[in-house]
Design a protein around this motif. Structure first.
Motif, PDB file in Angstrom:
ATOM      1  N   SER A  34      -2.143 -12.385 -56.211  1.00 43.86           N
ATOM      2  CA  SER A  34      -1.924 -13.332 -55.131  1.00 43.86           C
ATOM      3  C   SER A  34      -3.159 -13.427 -54.254  1.00 43.86           C
ATOM      4  CB  SER A  34      -0.725 -12.877 -54.291  1.00 43.86           C
ATOM      5  OG  SER A  34      -0.641 -13.641 -53.121  1.00 43.86           O
ATOM      6  N   THR A  35      -3.381 -14.613 -53.665  1.00 42.85           N
ATOM      7  CA  THR A  35      -4.518 -14.791 -52.774  1.00 42.85           C
ATOM      8  C   THR A  35      -4.134 -14.539 -51.324  1.00 42.85           C
ATOM      9  OG1 THR A  35      -4.022 -17.148 -52.612  1.00 42.85           O
ATOM     10  CG2 THR A  35      -5.590 -16.463 -54.317  1.00 42.85           C
ATOM     11  N   GLU A  36      -2.883 -14.185 -51.080  1.00 41.66           N
ATOM     12  CA  GLU A  36      -2.415 -13.956 -49.718  1.00 41.66           C
ATOM     13  C   GLU A  36      -3.079 -12.721 -49.120  1.00 41.66           C
ATOM     14  OE1 GLU A  36       1.815 -13.088 -47.395  1.00 41.66           O
ATOM     15  OE2 GLU A  36       1.741 -13.407 -49.545  1.00 41.66           O
ATOM     16  N   THR A  37      -3.409 -12.785 -47.847  1.00 39.96           N
ATOM     17  CA  THR A  37      -3.941 -11.630 -47.133  1.00 39.96           C
ATOM     18  C   THR A  37      -2.800 -10.958 -46.389  1.00 39.96           C
ATOM     19  OG1 THR A  37      -6.073 -12.701 -46.852  1.00 39.96           O
ATOM     20  CG2 THR A  37      -5.582 -10.849 -45.397  1.00 39.96           C
ATOM     21  N   PHE A  38      -2.638  -9.645 -46.590  1.00 39.23           N
ATOM     22  CA  PHE A  38      -1.485  -8.953 -46.047  1.00 39.23           C
ATOM     23  C   PHE A  38      -1.848  -8.148 -44.806  1.00 39.23           C
ATOM     24  CE2 PHE A  38       0.773 -10.355 -49.541  1.00 39.23           C
ATOM     25  CZ  PHE A  38       0.112 -10.051 -50.715  1.00 39.23           C
ATOM     26  N   ALA A  39      -0.976  -8.203 -43.828  1.00 38.86           N
ATOM     27  CA  ALA A  39      -1.147  -7.386 -42.629  1.00 38.86           C
ATOM     28  C   ALA A  39      -0.741  -5.954 -42.931  1.00 38.86           C
ATOM     29  CB  ALA A  39      -0.285  -7.951 -41.498  1.00 38.86           C
ATOM     30  N   ALA A  40      -1.191  -5.035 -42.092  1.00 41.91           N
ATOM     31  CA  ALA A  40      -0.906  -3.612 -42.304  1.00 41.91           C
ATOM     32  C   ALA A  40       0.499  -3.290 -41.806  1.00 41.91           C
ATOM     33  CB  ALA A  40      -1.947  -2.761 -41.594  1.00 41.91           C
ATOM     34  N   THR A  41       1.513  -3.775 -42.527  1.00 38.88           N
ATOM     35  CA  THR A  41       2.909  -3.491 -42.221  1.00 38.88           C
ATOM     36  C   THR A  41       3.541  -2.861 -43.445  1.00 38.88           C
ATOM     37  OG1 THR A  41       3.512  -5.730 -42.911  1.00 38.88           O
ATOM     38  CG2 THR A  41       3.091  -5.384 -40.562  1.00 38.88           C
ATOM     39  N   LEU A  45       6.241  -4.278 -53.327  1.00 41.20           N
ATOM     40  CA  LEU A  45       6.414  -5.261 -54.392  1.00 41.20           C
ATOM     41  C   LEU A  45       7.906  -5.504 -54.595  1.00 41.20           C
ATOM     42  CD1 LEU A  45       4.867  -6.952 -56.470  1.00 41.20           C
ATOM     43  CD2 LEU A  45       5.046  -5.022 -58.056  1.00 41.20           C
ATOM     44  N   ARG A  46       8.330  -6.773 -54.531  1.00 34.13           N
ATOM     45  CA  ARG A  46       9.755  -7.100 -54.489  1.00 34.13           C
ATOM     46  C   ARG A  46      10.179  -7.969 -55.669  1.00 34.13           C
ATOM     47  NH1 ARG A  46      11.809 -10.813 -49.642  1.00 34.13           N
ATOM     48  NH2 ARG A  46      11.201 -12.477 -51.098  1.00 34.13           N
ATOM     49  N   ALA A  47      11.366  -7.664 -56.208  1.00 33.54           N
ATOM     50  CA  ALA A  47      11.981  -8.480 -57.252  1.00 33.54           C
ATOM     51  C   ALA A  47      13.420  -8.784 -56.873  1.00 33.54           C
ATOM     52  CB  ALA A  47      11.949  -7.759 -58.596  1.00 33.54           C
ATOM     53  N   LYS A  48      13.842 -10.020 -57.080  1.00 35.10           N
ATOM     54  CA  LYS A  48      15.248 -10.382 -56.921  1.00 35.10           C
ATOM     55  C   LYS A  48      15.997  -9.904 -58.156  1.00 35.10           C
ATOM     56  CE  LYS A  48      18.909 -12.739 -55.445  1.00 35.10           C
ATOM     57  NZ  LYS A  48      19.631 -12.443 -54.189  1.00 35.10           N
ATOM     58  N   VAL A  49      17.091  -9.156 -57.961  1.00 32.16           N
ATOM     59  CA  VAL A  49      17.835  -8.617 -59.100  1.00 32.16           C
ATOM     60  C   VAL A  49      19.298  -9.048 -59.032  1.00 32.16           C
ATOM     61  CG1 VAL A  49      16.311  -6.623 -59.292  1.00 32.16           C
ATOM     62  CG2 VAL A  49      18.401  -6.431 -57.944  1.00 32.16           C
ATOM     63  N   VAL A  50      19.880  -9.212 -60.213  1.00 27.31           N
ATOM     64  CA  VAL A  50      21.310  -9.493 -60.347  1.00 27.31           C
ATOM     65  C   VAL A  50      21.862  -8.542 -61.395  1.00 27.31           C
ATOM     66  CG1 VAL A  50      23.071 -11.181 -60.949  1.00 27.31           C
ATOM     67  CG2 VAL A  50      21.005 -11.927 -59.745  1.00 27.31           C
ATOM     68  N   PHE A  51      22.742  -7.647 -60.994  1.00 31.06           N
ATOM     69  CA  PHE A  51      23.416  -6.745 -61.920  1.00 31.06           C
ATOM     70  C   PHE A  51      24.792  -7.332 -62.231  1.00 31.06           C
ATOM     71  CE2 PHE A  51      20.796  -3.497 -59.463  1.00 31.06           C
ATOM     72  CZ  PHE A  51      19.782  -3.477 -60.410  1.00 31.06           C
ATOM     73  N   ASP A  52      25.103  -7.482 -63.527  1.00 32.82           N
ATOM     74  CA  ASP A  52      26.298  -8.243 -63.915  1.00 32.82           C
ATOM     75  C   ASP A  52      27.577  -7.411 -64.011  1.00 32.82           C
ATOM     76  OD1 ASP A  52      26.000  -6.822 -66.278  1.00 32.82           O
ATOM     77  OD2 ASP A  52      25.311  -8.539 -67.454  1.00 32.82           O
ATOM     78  N   GLY A  53      27.506  -6.124 -63.675  1.00 31.15           N
ATOM     79  CA  GLY A  53      28.701  -5.286 -63.698  1.00 31.15           C
ATOM     80  C   GLY A  53      28.960  -4.601 -65.026  1.00 31.15           C
ATOM     81  N   VAL A 211      15.064  -5.363 -55.253  1.00 34.06           N
ATOM     82  CA  VAL A 211      14.494  -4.057 -55.569  1.00 34.06           C
ATOM     83  C   VAL A 211      13.044  -4.083 -55.114  1.00 34.06           C
ATOM     84  CG1 VAL A 211      13.650  -2.603 -57.463  1.00 34.06           C
ATOM     85  CG2 VAL A 211      16.007  -3.423 -57.484  1.00 34.06           C
ATOM     86  N   TYR A 212      12.616  -3.027 -54.435  1.00 36.07           N
ATOM     87  CA  TYR A 212      11.230  -2.902 -53.993  1.00 36.07           C
ATOM     88  C   TYR A 212      10.582  -1.696 -54.663  1.00 36.07           C
ATOM     89  CZ  TYR A 212      12.350  -5.989 -49.993  1.00 36.07           C
ATOM     90  OH  TYR A 212      12.732  -7.029 -49.189  1.00 36.07           O
ATOM     91  N   VAL A 213       9.283  -1.807 -54.929  1.00 31.33           N
ATOM     92  CA  VAL A 213       8.482  -0.693 -55.448  1.00 31.33           C
ATOM     93  C   VAL A 213       7.305  -0.498 -54.507  1.00 31.33           C
ATOM     94  CG1 VAL A 213       6.930   0.023 -57.297  1.00 31.33           C
ATOM     95  CG2 VAL A 213       9.162  -0.936 -57.854  1.00 31.33           C
ATOM     96  N   ASP A 214       7.037   0.759 -54.146  1.00 29.79           N
ATOM     97  CA  ASP A 214       5.996   1.048 -53.160  1.00 29.79           C
ATOM     98  C   ASP A 214       5.328   2.381 -53.493  1.00 29.79           C
ATOM     99  OD1 ASP A 214       4.434   0.689 -50.926  1.00 29.79           O
ATOM    100  OD2 ASP A 214       5.992   1.207 -49.478  1.00 29.79           O
ATOM    101  N   ASP A 215       4.177   2.610 -52.875  1.00 26.87           N
ATOM    102  CA  ASP A 215       3.457   3.887 -52.960  1.00 26.87           C
ATOM    103  C   ASP A 215       3.268   4.353 -54.404  1.00 26.87           C
ATOM    104  OD1 ASP A 215       3.275   3.908 -50.223  1.00 26.87           O
ATOM    105  OD2 ASP A 215       4.955   5.283 -49.921  1.00 26.87           O
ATOM    106  N   LEU A 216       2.686   3.484 -55.222  1.00 32.29           N
ATOM    107  CA  LEU A 216       2.376   3.849 -56.603  1.00 32.29           C
ATOM    108  C   LEU A 216       1.136   4.736 -56.624  1.00 32.29           C
ATOM    109  CD1 LEU A 216       2.829   0.355 -58.303  1.00 32.29           C
ATOM    110  CD2 LEU A 216       4.450   2.252 -58.304  1.00 32.29           C
ATOM    111  N   VAL A 249       4.981  -9.764 -52.909  1.00 30.88           N
ATOM    112  CA  VAL A 249       4.704  -8.666 -51.987  1.00 30.88           C
ATOM    113  C   VAL A 249       5.265  -9.077 -50.631  1.00 30.88           C
ATOM    114  CG1 VAL A 249       2.924  -7.345 -50.793  1.00 30.88           C
ATOM    115  CG2 VAL A 249       2.674  -7.858 -53.231  1.00 30.88           C
ATOM    116  N   ALA A 250       6.213  -8.300 -50.116  1.00 29.36           N
ATOM    117  CA  ALA A 250       6.919  -8.689 -48.897  1.00 29.36           C
ATOM    118  C   ALA A 250       7.304  -7.457 -48.092  1.00 29.36           C
ATOM    119  CB  ALA A 250       8.169  -9.493 -49.248  1.00 29.36           C
ATOM    120  N   THR A 251       7.583  -7.671 -46.819  1.00 25.33           N
ATOM    121  CA  THR A 251       8.059  -6.595 -45.960  1.00 25.33           C
ATOM    122  C   THR A 251       9.448  -6.157 -46.402  1.00 25.33           C
ATOM    123  OG1 THR A 251       6.812  -7.490 -44.095  1.00 25.33           O
ATOM    124  CG2 THR A 251       8.570  -5.934 -43.580  1.00 25.33           C
TER     125      THR A 251
END
Length: 253
Positions: A34-41, A45-53, A211-216, A249-251
């Protein structure tokens, strides 16, 4: 019910191997950052998930599986006995019923400096967050021994708002490289572009969320970390249901 969980995990070994190969073949390292510049917050890394049961069929390991991956900025040599760490946020709403489980697999991907895929080095264990009666617990699944293990210091969890945060802490990697399900020795002389992948599979309550993934982090011959608070990654990409999957990439919220 413990035997049933073991059967599920045995099924997952073959399916997850296919997941890793397919995810890498569709252009993991070709993903455009991504070309987005991120603030230090507190970003991740975010994914939209659907669990079907579905908690029983083989299809759950494809339909309810989501892959999130990011590339480290620096090329590096690799060696045996490397370890990786990560934080994975999963929705509390997915783990409401007894034996609801979220399975987390992780790996390091290797690519030459000419962008040729070499293979992946996988963790020795799958991490499982399990609803056990009124309690939650973390366990490891050892595919080599086909048994559940206590996590020790390698995995833990905590509840934070509407998420369970699963922490992988210095999880040991296998000492082989897999490509097309063929294993080879680790080449310790060459430098590689490194990617780090997390796979989340839900055999759990029907639900949707993020689902978020962080601190790799990779530890060993190199120590590199991706926090996503700044653009400290080279690329990121996602995969679900045999195709590329949109990530952001989102808060964390």
């Amino acid at each position: 019910m413990e035997d049933l969980r073991m059967v599920r995990q045995k099924k997952s070994i073959v399916v997850m191997a296919k997941v890793l190969v397919l995810a890498l073949l569709i252009g993991v390292f070709a993903a455009i950052p991504s070309t987005e510049t991120f603030a230090a917050t507190n970003k991740a890394l975010r994914a939209k998930v659907v669990f079907d049961g579905d908690r029983e069929s083989d299809a759950v390991w494809t339909n309810n599986n989501y892959v999130l991956q990011a590339g480290h900025k620096k090329a590096s040599k690799v060696k045996k006995n490397m370890k990786i760490s990560a934080k994975v946020y999963v929705p509390v709403a997915a783990l409401k019923k007894d034996e609801d489980t979220v399975h987390v697999d992780a790996w390091v991907s290797l690519e030459t400096k000419k962008n040729d895929f070499v293979g992946d080095i996988r963790t020795k264990y799958t991490v499982m967050l399990i609803k056990d009666g009124k309690k939650m617990r973390v366990a490891l699944w050892d595919p080599a021994k086909e048994k559940e293990l206590k996590p020790g210091k390698m995995a833990s969890y905590k509840k934070s708002g509407k998420y369970y945060v699963i922490t992988l802490n210095n999880m040991p990697l296998e000492n082989v490289v897999y490509k097309d399900e063929q294993a080879s020795k680790i080449n310790t002389k060459s430098e590689y572009n490194l990617g780090q992948g997390i796979s989340v599979t839900g055999t759990c309550t029907k639900s949707s969320g993020y689902v978020y993934v962080d601190d790799l982090m990779i530890s060993g011959v190199t120590t590199q970390k991706i926090t996503f608070n700044k653009k400290d990654y080279k690329w990121y990409s996602g995969w679900h249901m045999d195709k590329n999957y949109s990530l952001k990439v989102a808060t964390v919220k």
